[in-house]
Design a protein around this motif. Structure first.
Motif, PDB file in Angstrom:
ATOM      1  N   PRO A  66      10.486 111.445  59.470  1.00  0.00           N
ATOM      2  CA  PRO A  66      10.418 112.179  58.199  1.00  0.00           C
ATOM      3  C   PRO A  66      10.758 113.664  58.342  1.00  0.00           C
ATOM      4  N   ALA A  67      10.607 114.221  59.543  1.00  0.00           N
ATOM      5  CA  ALA A  67      11.011 115.618  59.745  1.00  0.00           C
ATOM      6  C   ALA A  67      12.506 115.779  59.514  1.00  0.00           C
ATOM      7  N   VAL A  68      13.284 114.825  60.040  1.00  0.00           N
ATOM      8  CA  VAL A  68      14.733 114.845  59.826  1.00  0.00           C
ATOM      9  C   VAL A  68      15.046 114.597  58.350  1.00  0.00           C
ATOM     10  N   ALA A  69      14.375 113.617  57.763  1.00  0.00           N
ATOM     11  CA  ALA A  69      14.610 113.296  56.349  1.00  0.00           C
ATOM     12  C   ALA A  69      14.285 114.495  55.460  1.00  0.00           C
ATOM     13  N   LEU A  70      13.215 115.215  55.804  1.00  0.00           N
ATOM     14  CA  LEU A  70      12.803 116.354  54.984  1.00  0.00           C
ATOM     15  C   LEU A  70      13.830 117.488  55.052  1.00  0.00           C
ATOM     16  N   ALA A  71      14.511 117.622  56.194  1.00  0.00           N
ATOM     17  CA  ALA A  71      15.574 118.627  56.298  1.00  0.00           C
ATOM     18  C   ALA A  71      16.700 118.316  55.319  1.00  0.00           C
ATOM     19  N   VAL A  72      17.037 117.032  55.190  1.00  0.00           N
ATOM     20  CA  VAL A  72      18.078 116.620  54.243  1.00  0.00           C
ATOM     21  C   VAL A  72      17.616 116.853  52.807  1.00  0.00           C
ATOM     22  N   VAL A 221       5.917 120.697  66.572  1.00  0.00           N
ATOM     23  CA  VAL A 221       7.213 120.063  66.850  1.00  0.00           C
ATOM     24  C   VAL A 221       7.855 119.611  65.545  1.00  0.00           C
ATOM     25  N   PHE A 222       7.041 119.045  64.654  1.00  0.00           N
ATOM     26  CA  PHE A 222       7.545 118.617  63.344  1.00  0.00           C
ATOM     27  C   PHE A 222       8.178 119.796  62.622  1.00  0.00           C
ATOM     28  N   ILE A 223       7.486 120.921  62.571  1.00  0.00           N
ATOM     29  CA  ILE A 223       7.996 122.103  61.877  1.00  0.00           C
ATOM     30  C   ILE A 223       9.281 122.589  62.530  1.00  0.00           C
ATOM     31  N   ALA A 224       9.323 122.607  63.867  1.00  0.00           N
ATOM     32  CA  ALA A 224      10.520 123.072  64.579  1.00  0.00           C
ATOM     33  C   ALA A 224      11.718 122.184  64.264  1.00  0.00           C
ATOM     34  N   VAL A 225      11.507 120.856  64.275  1.00  0.00           N
ATOM     35  CA  VAL A 225      12.603 119.924  63.999  1.00  0.00           C
ATOM     36  C   VAL A 225      13.042 120.044  62.540  1.00  0.00           C
ATOM     37  N   HIS A 226      12.081 120.037  61.642  1.00  0.00           N
ATOM     38  CA  HIS A 226      12.404 120.094  60.218  1.00  0.00           C
ATOM     39  C   HIS A 226      13.136 121.387  59.859  1.00  0.00           C
ATOM     40  N   GLN A 227      12.554 122.519  60.203  1.00  0.00           N
ATOM     41  CA  GLN A 227      13.157 123.801  59.840  1.00  0.00           C
ATOM     42  C   GLN A 227      14.450 124.053  60.605  1.00  0.00           C
ATOM     43  N   LEU A 229      16.668 121.742  61.668  1.00  0.00           N
ATOM     44  CA  LEU A 229      17.739 120.926  61.086  1.00  0.00           C
ATOM     45  C   LEU A 229      18.062 121.360  59.666  1.00  0.00           C
ATOM     46  N   PHE A 230      17.071 121.851  58.945  1.00  0.00           N
ATOM     47  CA  PHE A 230      17.322 122.420  57.617  1.00  0.00           C
ATOM     48  C   PHE A 230      18.308 123.586  57.736  1.00  0.00           C
ATOM     49  N   GLY A 231      18.098 124.446  58.723  1.00  0.00           N
ATOM     50  CA  GLY A 231      19.011 125.564  58.942  1.00  0.00           C
ATOM     51  C   GLY A 231      20.399 125.112  59.349  1.00  0.00           C
ATOM     52  N   VAL A 232      20.471 124.110  60.217  1.00  0.00           N
ATOM     53  CA  VAL A 232      21.778 123.605  60.657  1.00  0.00           C
ATOM     54  C   VAL A 232      22.537 122.997  59.481  1.00  0.00           C
ATOM     55  N   TYR A 233      21.849 122.194  58.677  1.00  0.00           N
ATOM     56  CA  TYR A 233      22.498 121.547  57.530  1.00  0.00           C
ATOM     57  C   TYR A 233      22.976 122.601  56.534  1.00  0.00           C
ATOM     58  N   MET A 234      22.130 123.588  56.249  1.00  0.00           N
ATOM     59  CA  MET A 234      22.530 124.642  55.320  1.00  0.00           C
ATOM     60  C   MET A 234      23.724 125.413  55.867  1.00  0.00           C
ATOM     61  N   GLY A 235      23.650 125.809  57.134  1.00  0.00           N
ATOM     62  CA  GLY A 235      24.733 126.586  57.728  1.00  0.00           C
ATOM     63  C   GLY A 235      26.036 125.820  57.781  1.00  0.00           C
ATOM     64  N   CYS A 236      25.951 124.537  58.119  1.00  0.00           N
ATOM     65  CA  CYS A 236      27.156 123.712  58.192  1.00  0.00           C
ATOM     66  C   CYS A 236      27.752 123.433  56.816  1.00  0.00           C
ATOM     67  N   SER A 237      26.948 123.579  55.766  1.00  0.00           N
ATOM     68  CA  SER A 237      27.446 123.373  54.403  1.00  0.00           C
ATOM     69  C   SER A 237      28.155 124.600  53.872  1.00  0.00           C
ATOM     70  N   PHE A 238      27.694 125.788  54.262  1.00  0.00           N
ATOM     71  CA  PHE A 238      28.266 127.023  53.731  1.00  0.00           C
ATOM     72  C   PHE A 238      29.345 127.616  54.634  1.00  0.00           C
ATOM     73  N   ALA A 239      29.286 127.358  55.938  1.00  0.00           N
ATOM     74  CA  ALA A 239      30.222 127.986  56.879  1.00  0.00           C
ATOM     75  C   ALA A 239      31.689 127.688  56.598  1.00  0.00           C
ATOM     76  N   PRO A 240      32.067 126.431  56.244  1.00  0.00           N
ATOM     77  CA  PRO A 240      33.507 126.149  56.078  1.00  0.00           C
ATOM     78  C   PRO A 240      34.141 126.859  54.894  1.00  0.00           C
ATOM     79  N   ASN A 241      33.350 127.397  53.986  1.00  0.00           N
ATOM     80  CA  ASN A 241      33.868 127.843  52.698  1.00  0.00           C
ATOM     81  C   ASN A 241      34.713 129.115  52.760  1.00  0.00           C
ATOM     82  N   HIS A 242      34.354 130.054  53.635  1.00  0.00           N
ATOM     83  CA  HIS A 242      35.064 131.335  53.680  1.00  0.00           C
ATOM     84  C   HIS A 242      35.366 131.814  55.098  1.00  0.00           C
ATOM     85  N   LYS A 243      34.598 131.364  56.073  1.00  0.00           N
ATOM     86  CA  LYS A 243      34.778 131.847  57.437  1.00  0.00           C
ATOM     87  C   LYS A 243      36.151 131.407  57.963  1.00  0.00           C
ATOM     88  N   GLY A 244      36.894 132.365  58.483  1.00  0.00           N
ATOM     89  CA  GLY A 244      38.241 132.081  58.962  1.00  0.00           C
ATOM     90  C   GLY A 244      39.308 132.318  57.919  1.00  0.00           C
TER      91      GLY A 244
END
Length: 345
Positions: A66-72, A221-227, A229-244
């Motif tokens: 659920p930590a992974v699911a909560l990040a999504v 550990v739950f908080i570390a995994v959740h937060q 992956l939340f950061g990774v998902y957010m960053g990977c969603s916004f990074a392609p838009n303007h960088k480069g």
């Protein structure tokens, strides 16, 4: 990546007005409240189901699921908050703002007022080295000049930023909470009392859920995994838009249409990509018409792409993983002057 030339049309002053007329005539700016109500109900249901799973699983390492699911779920809620901030969801500003506060501050714990101010400045001047807050990040550099100005630890990070980019995203979720709450604590946002109350309720609810359901070690550990992956998902969603994409400086001569199109990149893909990136894969259309409801962006893309091609305006689009390649290459080149110092020494 497909693109055409970047020549400036002599009719540039009237181009956006003409495009706007075509978009309005096609009904692409009409609200889709029913669509968003379904999305909001689905998001809240997913959040409730994930929280219920945390309680039912109890003190077990299976809590990492659920930590992974909560990040999504958090990221999908953030996408809806983004849409509300752009007044895509409801017809009135007040209802959109209230929705954004609930989604941002209460459900995911990110300050809505801070994000709105930052994001509006980004939309007004995307990829502008002096005016876009998204290209003014302490741990990254988007030009050789920015890299040269870094000092100490940040200089080391920027030197190797292409390699460190994805690991750094693990901290993005934590950063969003802290940076978004700081203006509230300083009373710099308009509805700071409401925002503060919602953030406190979120923090108490989140920490109570986690620490009452599992041992302290597992909870951390739950908080570390959740937060993380939340950061990774957010960053990977916004990074392609303007960088480069081209970075603008003071005195550029681009009109609104070209400023928005030439600094943005679309990500190709089907319906799954639309869901995965929350409509941000249509970044060009979104920047031209920020209040266009998400389900209309796919239809608008064909219209905008043809319009740009007819006027020889570069229209950048590529696959998701190719876009990450462009981002990393861009970051690697921006940090090159700092690596050259080491070689020279």
């Amino acid at each position: 990546m497909r693109a055409v030339s970047t020549d400036v049309s002599p009719r540039r002053g009237s181009d956006f007005a003409e495009l706007s007329r075509l978009v309005k005539q096609a009904g692409l700016l009409d609200r889709r409240t029913g669509y968003y109500v379904v999305c909001l109900v689905a998001a809240v249901t997913a959040l409730a189901a994930t929280c219920a799973a945390v309680v039912l699983i109890g003190d077990s390492w299976w809590q990492l699921v659920p930590a992974v699911a909560l990040a999504v779920v958090f990221t999908q809620i953030a996408f809806l908050g983004h849409d509300a901030g752009h007044k895509q969801v409801f017809t009135t500003n007040r209802t959109n703002a209230a929705t954004g506060l609930v989604l941002g501050n209460l459900l995911i714990g990110v300050g809505y007022g801070w994000w709105m101010g930052k994001h509006n400045r980004h939309h007004a001047n995307p990829n502008h080295e002096d005016e876009d807050p998204d290209v003014d990040i302490a741990v990254l550099a988007f030009s050789a000049e920015q890299a040269e100005r870094k000092r100490g630890f940040f200089r080391f990070v920027v030197k190797h930023q292409a390699w460190l980019f994805f690991p750094l995203l693990l901290l993005e979720g934590f950063s969003l909470h802290v940076i978004g709450a700081a203006p509230v604590a300083r009373r710099e946002v308009r509805a700071w009392r409401v925002e503060a109350a919602l953030l406190v309720v979120h923090a108490i609810g989140y920490l109570t859920l986690v620490f009452s359901s599992m041992s302290p070690v597992k909870a951390l550990v739950f908080i570390a995994v959740h937060q993380g992956l939340f950061g990774v998902y957010m960053g990977c969603s916004f990074a392609p838009n303007h960088k480069g994409m081209p970075v603008l400086s003071a005195g550029h001569q681009l009109d609104f249409l070209r400023k928005q199109v030439l600094t943005s990149r679309n990500v190709t893909g089907g319906r799954f990509t639309d869901f995965l990136l929350g409509g941000l894969n249509y970044q060009i259309e979104h920047h031209l018409f920020p209040n266009m409801p998400r389900p209309h962006l796919r239809r608008a893309q064909a219209l905008v792409r043809d319009f740009c091609r007819q006027r020889s305006i570069s229209y950048a689009e590529c696959g998701l993983f190719t876009s990450y390649g462009y981002v990393l290459k861009f970051l690697h080149e921006a940090g090159a002057p700092l690596r050259a110092e080491k070689v020279a020494a």
